[in-house]
Every structure is written in C-alpha cells, then in structure tokens.
Design an enzyme around this catalytic site. Sequence first.
Site, PDB file in Angstrom:
ATOM      1  N   TYR A   1     -87.687 -29.913  90.210  1.00  0.00           N
ATOM      2  CA  TYR A   1     -88.248 -28.930  91.072  1.00  0.00           C
ATOM      3  C   TYR A   1     -87.868 -29.097  92.394  1.00  0.00           C
ATOM      4  O   TYR A   1     -88.323 -29.708  93.092  1.00  0.00           O
ATOM      5  CB  TYR A   1     -89.729 -28.979  90.460  1.00  0.00           C
ATOM      6  CG  TYR A   1     -90.379 -28.718  89.396  1.00  0.00           C
ATOM      7  CD1 TYR A   1     -89.585 -28.192  88.163  1.00  0.00           C
ATOM      8  CD2 TYR A   1     -91.602 -29.040  89.040  1.00  0.00           C
ATOM      9  CE1 TYR A   1     -89.907 -27.921  87.139  1.00  0.00           C
ATOM     10  CE2 TYR A   1     -92.044 -28.994  87.714  1.00  0.00           C
ATOM     11  CZ  TYR A   1     -91.121 -28.370  86.855  1.00  0.00           C
ATOM     12  OH  TYR A   1     -91.650 -28.412  85.449  1.00  0.00           O
TER      13      TYR A   1
ATOM     14  N   PHE B   1     -96.415 -22.562  81.549  1.00  0.00           N
ATOM     15  CA  PHE B   1     -96.496 -21.090  81.561  1.00  0.00           C
ATOM     16  C   PHE B   1     -97.864 -20.564  80.780  1.00  0.00           C
ATOM     17  O   PHE B   1     -97.879 -19.863  79.983  1.00  0.00           O
ATOM     18  CB  PHE B   1     -95.430 -20.429  80.858  1.00  0.00           C
ATOM     19  CG  PHE B   1     -95.224 -18.994  81.427  1.00  0.00           C
ATOM     20  CD1 PHE B   1     -95.474 -18.477  82.679  1.00  0.00           C
ATOM     21  CD2 PHE B   1     -94.897 -17.965  80.528  1.00  0.00           C
ATOM     22  CE1 PHE B   1     -95.499 -17.157  83.110  1.00  0.00           C
ATOM     23  CE2 PHE B   1     -94.714 -16.471  80.707  1.00  0.00           C
ATOM     24  CZ  PHE B   1     -95.109 -16.307  82.101  1.00  0.00           C
ATOM     25  N   PRO B   2     -98.882 -21.214  81.292  1.00  0.00           N
ATOM     26  CA  PRO B   2    -100.171 -21.194  80.713  1.00  0.00           C
ATOM     27  C   PRO B   2    -100.735 -19.558  80.700  1.00  0.00           C
ATOM     28  O   PRO B   2    -101.534 -19.209  79.816  1.00  0.00           O
ATOM     29  CB  PRO B   2    -101.081 -22.129  80.994  1.00  0.00           C
ATOM     30  CG  PRO B   2    -100.688 -22.430  82.435  1.00  0.00           C
ATOM     31  CD  PRO B   2     -98.976 -22.156  82.634  1.00  0.00           C
TER      32      PRO B   2
ATOM     33  N   GLY C   1     -99.621 -10.077  80.923  1.00  0.00           N
ATOM     34  CA  GLY C   1     -98.885  -9.026  80.572  1.00  0.00           C
ATOM     35  C   GLY C   1     -99.584  -7.826  80.136  1.00  0.00           C
ATOM     36  O   GLY C   1    -100.653  -7.413  80.509  1.00  0.00           O
TER      37      GLY C   1
END
Length: 289
Positions: free
Chosen positions: A69, A214-215, A219
Amino acid sequence: MATALSRPAEASGTFPIGGDLTVNRLGYGAMQLTGPGVWGDPQDPDEAVRVLRRAVELGVNLIDTADSYGPFVSEMLIKKALHPYPEDLVIATKGGLTRSGPDDWRPVGRPEYLRQQTELSLRHLGVERIDLYQLHRIDAKVPLADQLGELVKLREEGKIRHIGLSEVTVAQLEEARGIAEIVSVQNLYNLAHRDAEDVLEYCEREGIAFIPWFPIATGRLARPGGPLDAFSREHGATPSQLALAWLLRRSPVMLPIPGTSKVAHLEENTEAARITLTDTEYEALTAAV
C-alpha cells in the site's frame, strides 16, 4: 474516561485471532491512506494521521495494512500516527504483492523476497514482531511449501506471531494448513459479493478469523426503493452502515475492516457496530442479492 458511547467499535463484539489476540470485530483497513491507485503519498497526510488516531479513540484495535500500500506509505503513516502503540492494538500487515505503478499488483512469493519484505515491514511499523503477517497472494510460480515455509521460519525467529492468507480457496487453505498454522483468511466478501461463502463456512467450522476486504459494496442495493434504501430510512442509518451490520451479524468469525481517508466517514462506519438487525431484516438483506 472513554465510555461505550465514545468507543462504538467495542459494540461489535470480540474475536480471539489465533486464540491469543483478542480484537474488537470491527476493525480498520488502511489501504485508502495512500495516493490514487494505492500509489504514493496521500493528498492530505495530516488527515491520514487524524484518521488513524481517531480509529483507536473509537475503540478500533485491529488495523490491517500491507507493504504494497504505497508501497510502504500506509505502514509508515501508522507508525507516525500511533507509535508507541497501545498495548491492545493489533496491526496486521501483508507481503507477497509487488507494485510497478498505480493499480498494478503482481504476486511474488520467493522466500528471499518474503523475508526481505517482512524485515522492511518490521522497520516501517517500528515493531520487533508482527502480530499477524498475511501472505497477500499465493504465487503460482513458487511452491506453497516454500512460501509458507519461510513465514514459519520467521515465526520461529520471533519476527511473526501468527500467519494468515489472502484470496484463497478452500483447497488452498487446507493445503496451507498442512504446512503452517493459519489463523486468518482475507478474501473479497460483502453483501453483494459472496463467492467466498464456502471459505467463510470453512473458517467458521475451524475457528479461523475471516477478514472481508472491500466489505462495503452497496451499489444497486442502495438505489432508491432498494432494500438498503428502505432499511436505512427505518434505522436512520446509511446503506454502508447496514452493509457492515449485516457482515457482523453474518458470522462470529467475521472481522470487517472498512477503510477510508476521512475522519467523518470513519466515524460513520464505526457506528455500524451499534446497529442490530432483526431476523427479518437480516434475512431480507441476505436474499436481496
């Protein structure tokens, strides 16, 4: 004096990673503390520091990061913001993905590379031992026994406390457990993406921590008139908060690590720990996808 009201993450309950690292289940993922494409320094380094310090104030005691990262930007920001670390803070990091530019990720699992990256993470985090070191991806070009074998050696040397995996199948997890004790799995999983259901169920049976990356992926579920929209209005909560509340309800081994680069968004996410879904709400959200 801190209270339950001021430390909402404590309402998420606890889980003992590896049996001896008890953390509040709602943690924080530090990937977004970098520049665009998870590359370079953040646009607002001071806000990144404020986010990390505020997370701890809110009761978060599991912070997940990785050497890739930035690279290394996230780890060094964590050290800048929080070192010397609170006694109960667990910092999990990962190694095994190289970077050649924004949004570019390439697995490298050669033992000498994993050892080098572990040593660099120790330095960048300012610790003598990493509580949870996760193989960021299995490198198909290197025998898994060689990759995990090096991590086992590092654990025996006292440089790693526990070993975890990321993005694995049940078969890969079973193979890995024949080589090393695996205490955590970090796979893509959220309300809208549940391809790793079989891995989660395996972790439940075996008492392995499941850390969904990506909890928050709301959308179309959050569209006007959608299930998250309706429940949000009923709860006075945001769709993201309900998505996190669903994860916490889904499994006792689930440790969501929502990430953000803004204090306000961090505070909003952490409040999800105080939301209790009814059986009807949970089942309706589960069936919404």
